[in-house]
Write a protein that holds these residues in place. Sequence first.
Motif, PDB file in Angstrom:
ATOM      1  N   TRP A 134      -4.633  -7.754   4.665  1.00  0.00           N
ATOM      2  CA  TRP A 134      -5.653  -8.284   5.572  1.00  0.00           C
ATOM      3  C   TRP A 134      -5.152  -9.514   6.321  1.00  0.00           C
ATOM      4  O   TRP A 134      -5.549  -9.750   7.469  1.00  0.00           O
ATOM      5  CB  TRP A 134      -6.932  -8.598   4.807  1.00  0.00           C
ATOM      6  N   GLU A 135      -4.265 -10.265   5.706  1.00  0.00           N
ATOM      7  CA  GLU A 135      -3.678 -11.423   6.402  1.00  0.00           C
ATOM      8  C   GLU A 135      -2.841 -10.971   7.597  1.00  0.00           C
ATOM      9  O   GLU A 135      -2.912 -11.539   8.681  1.00  0.00           O
ATOM     10  CB  GLU A 135      -2.821 -12.221   5.419  1.00  0.00           C
TER      11      GLU A 135
ATOM     12  N   LYS B 205      -3.595 -11.700  11.620  1.00  0.00           N
ATOM     13  CA  LYS B 205      -2.588 -12.316  12.490  1.00  0.00           C
ATOM     14  C   LYS B 205      -2.322 -11.472  13.729  1.00  0.00           C
ATOM     15  O   LYS B 205      -1.988 -11.997  14.784  1.00  0.00           O
ATOM     16  CB  LYS B 205      -1.290 -12.536  11.711  1.00  0.00           C
TER      17      LYS B 205
ATOM     18  N   ASP C  27      -4.991  -8.704  -0.067  1.00  0.00           N
ATOM     19  CA  ASP C  27      -5.080  -9.944   0.716  1.00  0.00           C
ATOM     20  C   ASP C  27      -3.910 -10.065   1.682  1.00  0.00           C
ATOM     21  O   ASP C  27      -4.072 -10.528   2.825  1.00  0.00           O
ATOM     22  CB  ASP C  27      -5.124 -11.154  -0.213  1.00  0.00           C
ATOM     23  N   GLY C  28      -2.722  -9.648   1.224  1.00  0.00           N
ATOM     24  CA  GLY C  28      -1.556  -9.690   2.103  1.00  0.00           C
ATOM     25  C   GLY C  28      -1.708  -8.772   3.296  1.00  0.00           C
ATOM     26  O   GLY C  28      -1.339  -9.122   4.426  1.00  0.00           O
TER      27      GLY C  28
END
Length: 433
Positions: free
Chosen positions: A234-235, A239, A231-232
């Motif tokens: 893909w975040e 961005k 998740d980190g």
Amino acid sequence: MKFTWFHLMPYRFLPEDFKEKYHSVWVDIPRDLYDPKIGHRLYNDYLDQLEYADAMGFDGLGVNEHHQNAYGLMPSPNIMAAALSRRTRNASLVVLGNSIALYNPPIRVAEEFAMLDVISGGRLVAGFPVGTSMDTNFCYGEVPATIREKYYEAHDLIIKAWTAKDVFSFNGKFTKLRYVNLWPRPLQQPHPPIWIPGGGSVETYDFCADHGYQYSFLSYFGYIAGKKVADGYWEVMAKKNKELNPYSLGFAQVVAVSETDEQAEKDYAPHMDYFYNRCLHVYNGFADAPGYRTVKTIKAGLLGQVGAQASMQREGLDWKDFVDQGFVIAGSPRTVRERLREAMKSLNCGHLMMIMQVGSMPPELVRKSTSLFATEVMPHLRDLWSGFEDKWSPKRMAQDEIAMPAAVHFQKTEVNGKPRAGSVGAAEGRGAK
């Protein structure tokens, strides 16, 4: 969906009391625990297993680099990839990788990777890990606080060596070369696809996003715990307005397949215990040298894969716990394919790197699990991510252009009544299968 059969090449014969009696499996493990004759058998068994995975249709064969340990007997993954380049025909050679900050000068990585790419007909995946703290700081003596700076400079030199049209000079902080003139050059242009192995360092997210590389998350905690890291990543990609293409993420997962869920436990539970309690028994002082992990990563709360904190996460777990918590995906073909589909969708992951030889697992079980996966699991997952382009797999030569090794014909001839060395009869006498 793409599948890489990933080998750690552990030493399978550590004593039962290893965790209680010995300091660490890495860095200062006693040398007298290693038997070179056993090592000879292991290397050949392990290469056999990788070759079998190629024959069974896996997309990639994975190897990596570690030093002074019993967890993974590959100080030079390039040697393994060289052996595989002549004995396999189809799968990509996924070298994850060379720890590029350890090479002086790093141009050696550019040269050897170029050789592998040319020999294999363009099947190389080039991995550029920073390397574990055990390998880089304690075995090879690199300064923790500067290793990432050295890594970035090594990366820049290798990429320029692969892509520059003319001879150039390189005047870096750590490497200074009057002449850089790469011979041979890689077959894949401008260079082989690059995968960056990571264990959760947040800087690696940005590095992959900025350069268009694949982020390969190598985890022993499994897909449930791994979701935080995915998740980190893909975040960060979102961005930076990067495509959320599943093939730009690779994930390592322990996988074991048997006829039934119950048989899987009987087959594999002892070997999982060996892996988690002997192969990952690392002294905490070696696991995370001060300065190795950045403040940003520490603040993100991402744990290392080994050491005291990692051991606490595994303390007291039995087979059922490992399976339920996602450390291991194991069971019947139906169970494995259902859980893997769930896992890959939750991670948005297109490249699965499977650890199928685990700990003390003997060759017959490795072959059984590999065969069941290839025939009864893999075909059911191929449809995942069919709407995306895989930009991170090798662009190999056309099949009709690839040079084939000359046929080797063994004849059963005798010398003084015994099969000559290298003959089929001699191999049979050694117990060859």
